[in-house]
Design an enzyme around this catalytic site. Structure first.
Site, short mmCIF file in Angstrom:
data_model
loop_
_atom_site.label_atom_id
_atom_site.label_comp_id
_atom_site.label_asym_id
_atom_site.label_seq_id
_atom_site.Cartn_x
_atom_site.Cartn_y
_atom_site.Cartn_z
N GLY A 186 40.93 33.80 33.45
CA GLY A 186 41.40 34.91 32.60
C GLY A 186 40.31 35.93 32.31
N GLY A 195 39.46 38.43 34.48
CA GLY A 195 39.64 39.64 35.28
C GLY A 195 39.03 39.53 36.66
CG LEU A 196 35.70 37.93 37.56
CD1 LEU A 196 34.49 37.01 37.56
CD2 LEU A 196 35.30 39.32 38.06
CB SER A 243 41.03 32.64 38.01
OG SER A 243 41.72 33.11 36.88
CB SER A 244 46.30 34.08 38.67
OG SER A 244 46.12 35.46 38.68
CE1 TYR A 283 48.05 45.50 36.45
CE2 TYR A 283 50.34 44.94 36.78
CZ TYR A 283 49.13 45.33 37.28
OH TYR A 283 48.99 45.56 38.63
CG ASP A 298 44.07 41.23 41.80
OD1 ASP A 298 43.34 42.22 41.99
OD2 ASP A 298 44.61 40.97 40.71
CD GLU A 336 50.05 36.79 39.49
OE1 GLU A 336 49.43 36.03 40.24
OE2 GLU A 336 49.88 36.83 38.26
CB SER A 390 41.93 21.36 37.48
OG SER A 390 40.79 22.01 37.02
C1 GLA Z 1 45.31 43.36 38.12
C2 GLA Z 1 46.43 43.35 39.15
C3 GLA Z 1 46.09 44.23 40.36
C4 GLA Z 1 45.62 45.63 39.91
C5 GLA Z 1 44.56 45.52 38.82
C6 GLA Z 1 44.20 46.87 38.24
O1 GLA Z 1 44.17 42.74 38.65
O2 GLA Z 1 46.69 42.04 39.58
O3 GLA Z 1 47.21 44.31 41.22
O4 GLA Z 1 46.71 46.42 39.51
O5 GLA Z 1 44.99 44.69 37.74
O6 GLA Z 1 43.61 47.67 39.20
#
Ligand code: GLA
Length: 390
Positions: free
Chosen positions: A125, A127-128, A130-131, A226, A176, A164, A70
């Site tokens: 990391g 929340g967009l 990336s994984s 989560y 996602d 995942e 990377s």
């Molecule tokens: C993460 C999870 C998704 C979803 C969101 C919350 O991004 O990967 O599947 O549950 O949180 O909406």
């Protein structure tokens, strides 16, 4: 997006010359517009792929060795396709591609070795997704290199969700990977997570834009919390007994929750899930009608529900959304993604964006001591091969 123009040159500098051609692929991140924490409850969600993302330059080798680098990280990863591929904490981010390669092999895809260089504009990391972007990018690129079909993007999304869940160990829903695989320019995806049916909703924001605001606070404990929220939703379903809807908690009737669930925390979790589904339905109607003030109000209501009932926001997300709602030109704002840190989005009048960001920055910095980041982006296409982009 501002791609690094010379990825192919960087690639040759790193790996040297080779017999095969260097091919380049791109997978975007995603911002969920509305419908949070309901994908795993059978709900409707409305994510959009964004212009930020990860790019991979790849070249086949004539053996069974995969080498991954990377541009942003010194960690180099090697995977031998002739040996069993297991999760390995030392492999870091390399576990996402490793899990995908293992799954492709299990599905009988005839993989060859390859050298790969990743480069990203997507904050990790934050929340967009990336994984999910890394997973979908790996699956798409290696299918293309193996000359296997890449057109079944839904199957690619499902394969990556499985990785995942089973290889990485995060019990995420399907949102996602679907958004990263199936995103479309200027559109959000209205996805029914139970049936996996979807259609595109045009995001016509006219004189407005969605601004992504990064709290610069990483998603702490996101994975364990989560999984805990998922378990709480399952507990509500069990308490509902024969009144539990078969197609997910979003379809439960609030009166049934009141009569079967006495625990106040579980009631609040259920209230978020049921009300968020209603907000997504309303959001798709008001967006179609071009009623942006109403869309903005729904964003803000969603955040309040995630803060008070689902409790997945926290100090930093609440501070940045609070600052956004006080800033000039803002019609609404909410956290996006799993929560517990990461990013929020705001619907802002375009002409006011400079004043908006200046105002959010100073209020957020004063409240938290952290410097936020802002990304100007728009709804973009999902994973694809990039031809002629260097
Ligand atoms: C993460 C999870 C998704 C979803 C969101 C919350 O991004 O990967 O599947 O549950 O949180 O909406």
């Amino acid at each position: 997006m501002s791609m690094r123009p010379f990825l192919a040159e960087e690639f040759v500098h790193l790996y040297g010359p080779g017999d095969h051609k260097v091919r380049s692929f791109f997978a975007p991140g995603r911002a969920n517009l509305i419908g949070e924490h309901i994908d795993y409850n059978g709900g409707l969600v409305m994510p959009a792929a964004v212009t930020l993302g990860i790019r991979a330059a790849c070249r086949l080798r004539s053996d069974h060795l995969i080498r991954l680098h990377s541009s942003e990280d010194l960690l180099a990863v090697e995977i031998d396709l002739d040996r069993p591929i297991e999760p390995d904490p030392v492999r870091g981010w390399g576990n996402y591609p490793a899990g995908v390669l293992r799954e492709l092999l299990l599905q009988g895809v005839d993989l060859m070795g390859a050298d790969v260089l990743f480069t990203t504009t997507l904050p990790q990391g934050a929340g967009l997704s990336s994984s999910a972007a890394m997973e979908v990018l790996t699956a798409f690129s290696f299918l293309a290199l193996a000359e296997a079909p890449t057109s079944d993007l839904r199957a690619i999304a499902l394969l990556c969700q499985k990785v995942e869940n089973q290889f990485v160990g995060v019990n995420c829903g399907i949102m996602d990977q679907f958004a990263v695989a199936l995103g479309k320019e200027d559109c959000a995806l209205l996805l029914d997570c139970k049936s996996q049916d979807y259609h595109y909703v045009r995001v016509a924001l006219n004189a407005h834009a969605l601004v992504i605001m990064n709290t610069s606070s990483p998603r702490r404990l996101a994975d364990s919390k989560y999984n805990k929220r998922r378990a709480e939703c399952d507990a509500v379903l069990r308490l509902l007994g024969t009144d539990a809807p078969r197609n997910g908690l979003v379809h439960a009737a609030w009166r049934d929750v009141l009569s079967h669930v006495s625990d106040p925390v579980l009631r609040r979790r259920a209230r978020h899930v049921i009300s968020e589904q209603e907000r997504v339905e309303q959001a798709s109607r008001v967006l179609a009608a071009g009623d942006l003030p109403a869309f903005g109000r729904l964003l803000t209501e969603s955040h309040a529900s995630l803060r008070d009932d689902y409790e997945v926001t926290g100090l930093h997300l609440d501070a940045i959304v609070g600052a956004a709602l006080q800033a000039p030109g803002c019609l609404g704002a909410r956290m996006t993604g799993a929560g517990f840190g990461g990013c929020a989005i705001a619907l802002v009048e375009q002409a006011q964006i400079p004043d908006f960001t200046a105002s959010v920055r100073s209020a957020y910095l004063a409240a938290t001591g952290l410097e936020p980041a802002f990304y100007a982006t728009h709804a973009a296409d999902g994973v694809h091969e990039t031809i002629g982009e260097g």
